[in-house]
Design an enzyme around this catalytic site. Sequence first.
Site, mmCIF file in Angstrom:
data_model
loop_
_atom_site.group_PDB
_atom_site.id
_atom_site.type_symbol
_atom_site.label_atom_id
_atom_site.label_comp_id
_atom_site.label_asym_id
_atom_site.label_seq_id
_atom_site.Cartn_x
_atom_site.Cartn_y
_atom_site.Cartn_z
ATOM 1 C CE LYS A 75 31.232 -9.148 -54.117
ATOM 2 N NZ LYS A 75 30.060 -9.286 -53.264
ATOM 3 C CB SER A 150 27.493 -11.611 -55.717
ATOM 4 O OG SER A 150 27.756 -10.773 -54.370
ATOM 5 C CB SER A 174 27.072 -11.781 -51.805
ATOM 6 O OG SER A 174 26.031 -11.981 -52.816
HETATM 7 N N1 GLN Z 1 22.064 -14.041 -54.324
HETATM 8 C C1 GLN Z 1 21.280 -12.939 -53.785
HETATM 9 C C2 GLN Z 1 21.117 -11.905 -55.117
HETATM 10 O O1 GLN Z 1 21.164 -12.317 -56.042
HETATM 11 C C3 GLN Z 1 22.191 -11.958 -52.805
HETATM 12 C C4 GLN Z 1 23.470 -11.231 -53.472
HETATM 13 C C5 GLN Z 1 24.216 -10.597 -52.472
HETATM 14 O O2 GLN Z 1 23.947 -11.080 -51.395
HETATM 15 N N2 GLN Z 1 24.893 -9.652 -52.700
HETATM 16 O O3 GLN Z 1 20.659 -10.791 -54.893
#
Ligand code: GLN
Length: 483
Positions: A75, A150, A174
């Site tokens: 990532k 994400s 995410s």
């Molecule tokens: N969807 C969640 C957010 O927007 C979690 C994102 C994540 O785990 N990085 O914060």
Amino acid sequence: MPMTVTEIRQGLAAGEFSSSEITRDYLARIAQHNPTLNCFISVTEALALDQARQADARLAQGKAGLLTGVPIAHKDLFCTDGVRTSCGSRILDNFVAPYDATVVERFRQTGAVMLGKTNMDEFAMGSSNENSHYGNVANPWKTTHVPGGSSGGSAAAVAAGLAAAATGTDTGGSIRQPAALCGVTGIKPTYGRVSRYGMIAFGSSLDQGGPFARSAADCALLLQAMAGFDGRDSTSSETDVPDYSASLEQGVEGLRIGLPKEYFAEGLDSRLAGVIDTAIDELRKLGADISEISLPNTGLSIPTYYVIAMAEASSNLSRFDGVRFGHRCANPVDLEDLYKRSRGEGFGEEVKRRILIGTYALSAGYYDAYYLKAQQLRRMIKDDFQKAFDSVDLILGPTTPEVAFAIGAKTDDPVSMYLQDIYTISLNLAGLPGMSLPAGFVDGLPVGIQLIANYFDEARLLQTAHQYQQVSDWHLQTPEAFS
Ligand code: GLN
């Protein structure tokens, strides 16, 4: 069908193919499919071929490590020495990291080959990968749909066979949510299990790195490479890392699995509930002892998370000021102008929204009402889990309330987007490990089930997932266009 990490290791050990050969194959697949999927921000072709050559030499000498010669992707939030690390943001578009994150270093030491850096929501904020400066990622199962976020690029890359495995990070879901939406297996370890050194921070008390792969057995290998104490991360745990692969073959006879009634209530698409029921039946047939439990504060997890995550993000992101690294505006008139315009130009809309809300929540006069209150609720959510683990060994539920949605369907409605993480977010607040694995399809799109374990019990998650994957083949399905 794309190979698993386990198959690649066997093939390399048996001399059926070389790392250089398969690395070239993956690079060719990336060249062919990335224009459609957009799951890579950077492809590190020369580095990959060089690492593959070194891996082949190591294999020839009989000195292979755990993942020697296995092509993976990171990532684009993990710092990679000499390679751009953008975090999906314009503000870091020109940032070349001067060092490797611990996770990246460990993969390199074990001999894995890095194919490139994957697309992601800017600063890991999002559930659909639509918040990336580098554009959307398409879901390999239906390219008009989102891959989740994400870590959408990592999940899509593994699902489409553009990497054998990939790393991700999970602050509120995410890893698990994109794994579910793309039909791959992903694990978010216990907070502190995997070093956060060199992982660009979003919500420091919630962030945790973990792997995506095609099976639980593969995740066991990857987590083995990633996990363990790191003196450079003050929240890293000294708890011993067990041999995750060693316990995979243990059965689930007598394993007590709890189903939180709050996870199967209103809000869950009934078609997903049907798929999950079938998976529960499979585990019951394998001898698991299934019972209903309650996590009464589930409904508080989203508002609690969004206060804490945004507060921590507003603080973490203050370092991007246009002075030390990253984007700097043209011709600033003074320091204040430099800050304002560099940040104004460098950050996207969702990141700005969170910095504003987080700064507000932390400001004098509001701190007690928001941040302190959220910390109290966080404790209650954690206590719910601890009580549940008095009577069960694992918790099972959906990973997401629905399958992948169309690109653009939720972009104007941040609250509906935030609700995607209703079943995943509470684990981050509690610091618990969780895993998503494929369990079926609805409308041709993958459905994930989530397993949750007590602290540092990743071995049990992997073992249970592996046992389920011995009697199911959902994880082996590949989208037709990429098979
Ligand atoms: N969807 C969640 C957010 O927007 C979690 C994102 C994540 O785990 N990085 O914060």
